[in-house]
Design a protein around this motif. Structure first.
Motif, PDB file in Angstrom:
ATOM      1  N   LEU A 104       0.874  -1.161   0.000  1.00  0.00           N
ATOM      2  CA  LEU A 104       0.000   0.000   0.000  1.00  0.00           C
ATOM      3  C   LEU A 104       0.909   1.208   0.000  1.00  0.00           C
ATOM      4  CD1 LEU A 104      -2.432  -1.115   2.833  1.00  0.00           C
ATOM      5  CD2 LEU A 104      -2.793  -1.364   0.384  1.00  0.00           C
TER       6      LEU A 104
ATOM      7  N   THR B 120      -6.752  -7.139   6.241  1.00  0.00           N
ATOM      8  CA  THR B 120      -5.811  -6.031   6.300  1.00  0.00           C
ATOM      9  C   THR B 120      -6.316  -5.066   7.367  1.00  0.00           C
ATOM     10  OG1 THR B 120      -5.209  -6.239   3.966  1.00  0.00           O
ATOM     11  CG2 THR B 120      -4.739  -4.139   5.033  1.00  0.00           C
TER      12      THR B 120
ATOM     13  N   PRO C 250      -4.419   4.725   1.880  1.00  0.00           N
ATOM     14  CA  PRO C 250      -4.928   4.549   0.513  1.00  0.00           C
ATOM     15  C   PRO C 250      -6.399   4.157   0.535  1.00  0.00           C
ATOM     16  CG  PRO C 250      -3.628   2.664   1.151  1.00  0.00           C
ATOM     17  CD  PRO C 250      -3.453   3.672   2.252  1.00  0.00           C
TER      18      PRO C 250
ATOM     19  N   ASP D 160     -10.047   2.403   0.012  1.00  0.00           N
ATOM     20  CA  ASP D 160     -10.629   1.062  -0.108  1.00  0.00           C
ATOM     21  C   ASP D 160      -9.612  -0.028   0.239  1.00  0.00           C
ATOM     22  OD1 ASP D 160     -12.664  -0.755  -0.639  1.00  0.00           O
ATOM     23  OD2 ASP D 160     -12.102  -0.961  -2.752  1.00  0.00           O
ATOM     24  N   SER D 161      -8.944   0.111   1.384  1.00  0.00           N
ATOM     25  CA  SER D 161      -7.832  -0.785   1.692  1.00  0.00           C
ATOM     26  C   SER D 161      -7.986  -1.612   2.962  1.00  0.00           C
ATOM     27  CB  SER D 161      -6.532   0.039   1.818  1.00  0.00           C
ATOM     28  OG  SER D 161      -6.226   0.660   0.591  1.00  0.00           O
ATOM     29  N   PHE D 162      -8.777  -1.149   3.938  1.00  0.00           N
ATOM     30  CA  PHE D 162      -8.734  -1.782   5.254  1.00  0.00           C
ATOM     31  C   PHE D 162     -10.064  -2.428   5.636  1.00  0.00           C
ATOM     32  CE2 PHE D 162      -5.323   1.286   5.286  1.00  0.00           C
ATOM     33  CZ  PHE D 162      -4.277   0.510   5.776  1.00  0.00           C
TER      34      PHE D 162
ATOM     35  N   SER E  24     -10.484   5.173   3.200  1.00  0.00           N
ATOM     36  CA  SER E  24      -9.603   4.008   3.349  1.00  0.00           C
ATOM     37  C   SER E  24     -10.333   2.760   3.801  1.00  0.00           C
ATOM     38  CB  SER E  24      -8.489   4.324   4.343  1.00  0.00           C
ATOM     39  OG  SER E  24      -9.004   4.441   5.655  1.00  0.00           O
TER      40      SER E  24
ATOM     41  N   LYS F 259     -12.856  -0.235   3.613  1.00  0.00           N
ATOM     42  CA  LYS F 259     -13.557  -1.013   2.588  1.00  0.00           C
ATOM     43  C   LYS F 259     -15.070  -0.909   2.796  1.00  0.00           C
ATOM     44  CE  LYS F 259      -9.922  -4.470   1.830  1.00  0.00           C
ATOM     45  NZ  LYS F 259      -9.589  -5.922   1.878  1.00  0.00           N
TER      46      LYS F 259
END
Length: 249
Positions: A8, A75, A138, A140-142, A167, A169
């Motif tokens: 990421l 994540t 970043p 749509d990551s977690f 960030s 999801k």
């Protein structure tokens, strides 16, 4: 050893701030004024909330991770990671296919945690230094963003929560563990917490007392569109002791 870093980019941390002076200066790219928080900000007194042995005897991390439904392969961001009590245990829970991003805004604390991660060969953990008001994660990551015993130290909650939103999801959660007492006393009254999250467009998903972690666990999810900063209404602190309410201005 060389740490295996999360794939990421641009990950920096938000964590606790000491509340002693303004930490945000106007920036050319800032999308408008955010409202000030109508509450005191707790000072950082230590990167350690309690000893790890004492917390483990109460099954704190295990209970929190169970209730937050942390699973292998997820994540997870550990915001305000401190000495890494949750970071280490999250890494074991998410496993080799999962990833943990541990963040702190204090360089010395970040460096100590990075040394611990290297020493314990946690190849699914990345350690980053962040800023007080912008997590810089970043989009749509977690699956989970963990904030344990640190929310009351955020001096600019509306900007922080606004910048955090992208960030998470679509089915992700922000997990807050804190104590039910005034923010100046290192806690956050649940009604005030819910009000500040709602002001930035989060829906509260769950809330339950959690004695083993020293207070309660609440989860939130962003819903709808992200509000314009100028449209965010700050919550008014109602001075009524533990359990005090927050209400939009």
């Amino acid at each position: 050893m060389t740490l295996k870093r999360i794939s990421l980019s641009g990950l920096l941390l938000l964590s606790a701030c000491d509340g002693s002076k303004p930490l945000i200066k106007p920036r050319a790219d800032q999308p408008g004024p955010f409202p000030a928080a109508d509450r005191p900000v707790a000072h950082i007194v230590s990167s350690r909330w309690s000893t790890e042995e004492a917390r483990d005897r109460l099954r704190e991390a295990e209970t929190v991770m169970d209730k937050a439904a942390i699973r292998p392969g997820m994540t997870v961001a550990d915001i305000g990671a401190g000495e890494g009590y949750y970071t280490i245990r999250l890494a074991a829970r998410v496993g080799a296919e999962g990833r943990v991003l541990a963040e702190d805004i204090m360089p010395s604390v970040r460096d100590q945690l990075a040394e611990r991660v290297s020493r314990e060969r946690l190849e699914n953990v990345s350690v980053r230094l962040g800023t007080p008001a912008d997590p810089r994660l970043p989009p749509d990551s977690f699956d989970r963003v963990m904030m344990v015993h640190m929310y009351h130290e955020i001096a600019h909650p509306y900007e922080f929560l606004w910048r955090l939103r992208p960030s998470v999801k679509p089915d992700g959660l922000v997990v807050v563990v804190d104590a039910d007492r005034p923010t100046r006393d290192h806690g956050t009254p649940p009604a005030l917490l819910a009000c500040e999250f709602a002001a930035v467009g989060y829906r509260q998903i769950s809330f339950e007392p959690l004695a083993s972690a020293g207070g309660y666990l609440a989860t939130f999810r962003p819903v709808g569109g992200r509000p314009e900063p100028e449209a965010i209404r700050a919550c008014r602190l109602q001075q009524s002791g533990p359990g005090q309410a927050g209400a939009p201005r």
